[in-house]
Write an enzyme that holds these catalytic residues in place. Structure first.
Site, PDB file in Angstrom:
ATOM      1  CG  HIS A  96      -3.179   3.757   1.730  1.00 15.70           C
ATOM      2  ND1 HIS A  96      -3.663   3.163   0.555  1.00 15.70           N
ATOM      3  CD2 HIS A  96      -3.082   2.555   2.569  1.00 15.70           C
ATOM      4  CE1 HIS A  96      -3.944   1.868   0.720  1.00 15.70           C
ATOM      5  NE2 HIS A  96      -3.956   1.544   1.765  1.00 15.70           N
TER       6      HIS A  96
ATOM      7  CG  ASN B 162      -6.561  -0.790   0.884  1.00 18.58           C
ATOM      8  OD1 ASN B 162      -5.847  -0.097   0.029  1.00 18.58           O
ATOM      9  ND2 ASN B 162      -6.144  -1.186   1.976  1.00 18.58           N
TER      10      ASN B 162
ATOM     11  CB  CYS C 182      -1.113   0.099   1.155  1.00 16.83           C
ATOM     12  SG  CYS C 182      -2.013  -1.372   1.200  1.00 16.83           S
TER      13      CYS C 182
END
Ligand code: ACO
Length: 325
Positions: A252, A282, A115
């Protein structure tokens, strides 16, 4: 005295057309829209079509970024693609994008920091551009996490989605004062002691299979806010800026509770947070450029704005960057 900075010339994104809602997921695993929204802030996510690859998503995003930046693909001499879901074990998915753009010069490679891949990519490209090795770069975050999810595991399959975002970056001389555009600072961290808390249980050298994402969600959550705020404080210390100077916080997009918790601890006004996790889930390395594009397209982010980016993910890896748009 003037300084060389990596300036972002434009950005673009791409989302697969298929929308998967929480209600639909509740038909296949024991979950509910209420549980997912309350714990994560996610309402829906996009899922790549059969045969639609990470490189396809990445190429669309790259073309959109080039158009937004008003630059020709042939002027790009570096492509960095941040992904944990490459088309193949090798070659790098970045070379497929390079070929798709018709570029045969320069370099293209993939970057793996889960990520945190987009923030790691910003720092990597910044070093290469400012060092003079390349002139103009494409940084792409692109993922098809739907392909590595265990769709019977309600603790993970509700969290992720597919998508891609890209930025065009160029080394430019800036005045060396508070009006400088571009990347002002980047800070990267990792701590491999946490590698079993979020990982994929397969790979070429271990099982010979692709594997599925596994996560100790509560453990990730427990570390996330502290790690994020710590590395953001480093970015503030390095530049002298504070939370009050930030025009937009583009984090993020893992979980709205992590985002809100980090903003609260840092003292960032909730009205300055860019949120897309509700619509995208996500999307790992793609989430920051997707969120950035969202706020640029609807003209929230304006020339001269100070933007804080941060990410945390598997490894653990984490990082932060400050950018003057
Ligand atoms: N639907 C319904 N119930 C569920 C679901 C679901 N989808 N998933 C788990 N549950 C249940 C659990 O089984 C548990 O039941 P039990 O009490 O009977 O055992 C209960 O809900 C609570 O589970 P927790 O794991 O304690 O729930 P929590 O409040 O921690 O929320 C979550 C889980 C959303 C995963 C949270 O821990 C989280 O967001 N962690 C961060 C993980 C993350 O964002 N990872 C992304 C990658 S890393 C990064 O990008 C930062």
């Amino acid at each position: 005295m003037s300084v060389t900075r990596s300036v972002i010339l434009g950005c673009g994104c791409y989302l697969p057309s298929r929308v998967l809602t929480n209600e639909e997921l509740a038909h296949t695993v024991d979950t509910s829209d209420e549980w997912i929204v309350q714990r994560t802030g996610i309402h829906e996510r996009r899922i790549a079509a059969t045969g639609e690859l990470t490189s396809d998503l990445a190429l669309h995003a790259a073309q959109a970024a080039l158009a937004h930046a008003k630059v020709d693909a042939q002027s790009i001499d570096l492509i960095v693609l941040a992904t944990s879901t490459p088309d193949n074990t090798f070659p790098a998915t970045a070379v497929s994008v390079q070929a798709g753009l018709g570029i045969t010069h320069g370099a293209a490679f993939d970057l793996q920091a889960v990520c945190s891949g987009f923030v790691y990519g910003l720092a990597t490209i910044d070093g290469l551009l400012r060092g003079g090795m390349f002139k103009r770069a494409l940084l792409i975050g692109a993922e098809t996490f739907s392909r590595i999810l265990d769709w019977t595991d309600r603790t993970t399959c509700v969290l992720f989605g597919d998508g891609a975002g890209a930025v065009v970056m160029e080394a430019q001389e800036q005045p060396g004062n508070a009006s400088d555009r571009g990347l002002l600072t980047t800070h990267l961290r990792s701590d491999g002691r946490h590698k079993q808390k979020l990982y994929v249980d397969g790979g070429p050298s271990s099982t010979g299979t692709v594997g599925h994402l596994r996560m100790e969600g509560r453990e990730v959550f427990r570390h996330a806010v502290a790690m994020i705020t710590d590395v953001v404080e480093d970015a503030f210390k390095a530049t002298g800026y504070t939370a009050a100077d930030i025009d937009w916080f583009v984090p993020h997009q893992a979980n709205k509770r992590i985002i809100d918790g980090s903003a609260h601890k840092l003292g960032i006004d909730p009205g300055k947070i860019v949120i897309t996790v509700d619509r995208h889930g996500n999307t790992s390395a793609a989430s920051i450029p997707l969120a950035l594009c969202d706020a640029i397209t609807d003209r929230r982010i304006k020339r001269g704005d100070l933007i804080l980016l941060e990410a945390m993910g598997g490894g653990f890896t984490w990082g932060a960057a400050l950018v003057r748009w």
